[in-house]
Design a protein around this motif. Structure first.
Motif, PDB file in Angstrom:
ATOM      1  N   THR A 210       0.830  -1.209   0.000  1.00 55.61           N
ATOM      2  CA  THR A 210       0.000   0.000   0.000  1.00 55.61           C
ATOM      3  C   THR A 210       0.864   1.258   0.000  1.00 55.61           C
ATOM      4  O   THR A 210       0.416   2.323   0.425  1.00 55.61           O
ATOM      5  CB  THR A 210      -0.939   0.017   1.223  1.00 55.61           C
ATOM      6  OG1 THR A 210      -0.148   0.021   2.422  1.00 55.61           O
ATOM      7  CG2 THR A 210      -1.860  -1.185   1.222  1.00 55.61           C
ATOM      8  N   PRO A 216      -7.022   1.035   2.331  1.00 56.45           N
ATOM      9  CA  PRO A 216      -7.166  -0.064   1.371  1.00 56.45           C
ATOM     10  C   PRO A 216      -8.475  -0.826   1.563  1.00 56.45           C
ATOM     11  O   PRO A 216      -8.900  -1.084   2.693  1.00 56.45           O
ATOM     12  CB  PRO A 216      -5.952  -0.949   1.659  1.00 56.45           C
ATOM     13  CG  PRO A 216      -5.589  -0.642   3.072  1.00 56.45           C
ATOM     14  CD  PRO A 216      -5.937   0.798   3.294  1.00 56.45           C
ATOM     15  N   THR A 267      -9.591   0.230   6.272  1.00 54.75           N
ATOM     16  CA  THR A 267      -9.370   1.667   6.462  1.00 54.75           C
ATOM     17  C   THR A 267      -9.057   2.020   7.916  1.00 54.75           C
ATOM     18  O   THR A 267      -8.402   3.032   8.176  1.00 54.75           O
ATOM     19  CB  THR A 267     -10.603   2.463   5.995  1.00 54.75           C
ATOM     20  OG1 THR A 267     -11.765   2.002   6.711  1.00 54.75           O
ATOM     21  CG2 THR A 267     -10.844   2.257   4.511  1.00 54.75           C
ATOM     22  N   GLY A 306      -7.477   2.127  -3.004  1.00 54.07           N
ATOM     23  CA  GLY A 306      -6.991   2.960  -1.908  1.00 54.07           C
ATOM     24  C   GLY A 306      -6.984   4.416  -2.306  1.00 54.07           C
ATOM     25  O   GLY A 306      -7.191   4.765  -3.476  1.00 54.07           O
TER      26      GLY A 306
END
Length: 478
Positions: A210, A216, A267, A306
């Motif tokens: 990420t 995400p 999240t 994301g």
């Protein structure tokens, strides 16, 4: 010169290019992409310049990174065209300005189509689409020794294989080079029984960096074909196998005998943001996980989205007589950290380190008597880092004899001051002139000082003698 003469080109001009941040996007000049992956382009390329022939058209394109959009050009009437063509014979400066997109964007995507071999046990599947860092599916079978050769009795048991069971649920053309679902040759991927054997179990692990993103969210289509009741979800935020379920609401996905869309949000997970080592694991549960009827669970169209982070720049520079590494316009994601190594030239020392106009010498971490590190943590704005150096003078030019010696230098708790003349008083001052410590040295030429109360940094030793005042810089390292 040969090209210039052959084509009768009269002038050469300098094209100077810059970008608001290299994490936000890059620039293409004709066929050259100005980014670190291009041979001959540096790790931190901005600002960049090239020499071009006058009156020859040059095409320039601003290419935003995922999660960013192109805004405008600075340097030419704030043009907003992403692709421009220039034809000139005088020097030009252009800066591509990119801005962050607030909506989620696609980070990783897997397409299970006919490019995957059929009737073949699989160990991994690389994503068809990714940003910043590649991603892959890693499969762990409940059968030790997997995968087996086709004559083995366990061939195609507890395996991951292609499955000819397509669905349009969560199919994203942007993750498959813009190919529509109808033209995609979609299939699927299956996990076959048995799902457990002794203390082992089938597991599907997604390595999904990420980096550069937050919030995400994983989405996938899944169907049970007589094998299990549900999928168990957990995650890891480090390079190891420390699996967790904290702060994820949807950790059990109840399956049906038809495709459903499942969404798992990370999240609220601490550590899921801007993490190269982020992983998601899917396991399975049901009434009898040891049975082996050839049944399966089938997946399709797996995506990770994301939100892009803000990108900042640390301008790091060094004066003469030393260097700082990395140097230049150093990009940094919001909340990230960056370390810089400062190395003086021989017989030089660090004098001051400036951060955004303020001296931060106390933040230095010395590796030895001259080389130091400075760490910028939790970066949330642009910064300017500048380092100055000084030369250690051990002798007076006119006499060749040391008028004042301070040793060891650097020091941590005690220091010796030796003077050529009788001393009266010794003061230790900060770089701003404030007296921190004072010592009575009347009639002495040598004195040991206790400096344990001083914190790490650079100081000035001021010695009053019967022949005048002498100074020497002192570096304190704790």
């Amino acid at each position: 010169n040969q090209i210039q003469q052959y084509f009768d080109l009269e002038s050469i001009y300098e094209l100077n290019l810059d970008a608001s941040n290299q994490l936000a996007g890059h620039i293409r000049v004709n066929t050259i992409h100005i980014r670190p992956e291009t041979p001959g382009v540096g790790l931190y390329p901005w600002p960049w310049k090239g020499m071009y022939f006058g009156d020859v058209p040059v095409t320039i394109e601003a290419i935003p990174a995922a999660g960013y959009r192109f805004s405008h050009w600075e340097g030419m009437d704030d043009l907003t065209d992403q692709v421009i063509t220039i034809n000139r014979n005088t020097d030009l400066y252009l800066k591509a300005v990119f801005e962050k997109i607030d909506e989620p964007v696609l980070m990783h995507y897997w397409v299970f189509d006919t490019s995957i071999p059929n009737n073949t046990p699989l160990e991994e599947l690389v994503s068809n689409f990714h940003v910043n860092n590649p991603s892959e599916i890693q499969y762990i079978s409940s059968l030790e020794g997997y995968p087996f050769h086709q004559w083995h009795p366990d061939w195609r048991r507890a395996s991951m294989e292609r499955r000819n069971h397509p669905t349009s649920i969560n199919y994203l053309p942007e993750g498959n080079n813009g190919v529509s679902y109808e033209q995609s040759n979609m299939r699927g991927v299956q996990i076959k029984q048995p799902f457990r054997m002794d203390d082992r179990e089938n597991a599907v692990i997604f390595h999904v960096s990420t980096e550069g993103f937050s919030d995400p969210v994983m989405r996938l289509a899944a169907v049970d074909e007589g094998a299990v009741e549900k999928i168990l979800v957990d995650y890891s935020t480090d390079a190891g196998e420390n699996w967790k379920i904290h702060d994820v609401d949807n950790t059990e996905l109840l399956l049906a005998n038809f495709y459903q869309l499942f969404e798992i949000s990370f999240t609220d997970v601490q550590g899921a943001k801007n993490n190269r080592d982020f992983k998601v694991r899917l396991r399975f549960d049901g009434i009898d996980m040891f049975q082996d009827n050839g049944d399966r669970v089938t997946f399709n169209n797996i995506s990770i989205t994301g939100k892009s982070l803000n990108a900042f720049t640390v301008l790091s520079q060094a004066a003469a007589d030393g260097r700082i590494v990395p140097e230049g316009n150093i990009p940094a994601w919001e909340g990230s950290s960056q370390s810089f190594t400062i190395t003086p030239e021989p017989r030089h020392r660090i004098e001051n380190i400036w951060l955004d106009g303020a001296i931060v010498n106390n933040n230095l971490e010395f590796l030895n008597d001259s080389i130091a590190l400075i760490h910028l943590n939790n970066i949330r704005s642009d910064h300017h880092l500048y380092v100055e150096f000084y030369k250690q003078e051990e002798e007076l030019p006119q006499s060749g004899k040391p008028a004042l010696v301070v040793y060891p230098n650097p020091s941590s708790h005690r220091v010796t001051v030796k003077a050529l003349h009788n001393m009266q008083r010794i003061d230790i001052a900060a770089m701003n002139g404030q007296i921190i410590q004072s010592f009575d040295a009347r009639g002495k030429k040598l004195l040991n000082l206790d400096i344990a109360a001083l914190i790490s940094g650079l100081y000035i030793v001021i010695v009053q003698t019967d022949q005048g005042v002498f100074t020497e810089k002192l570096q304190v390292m704790k």
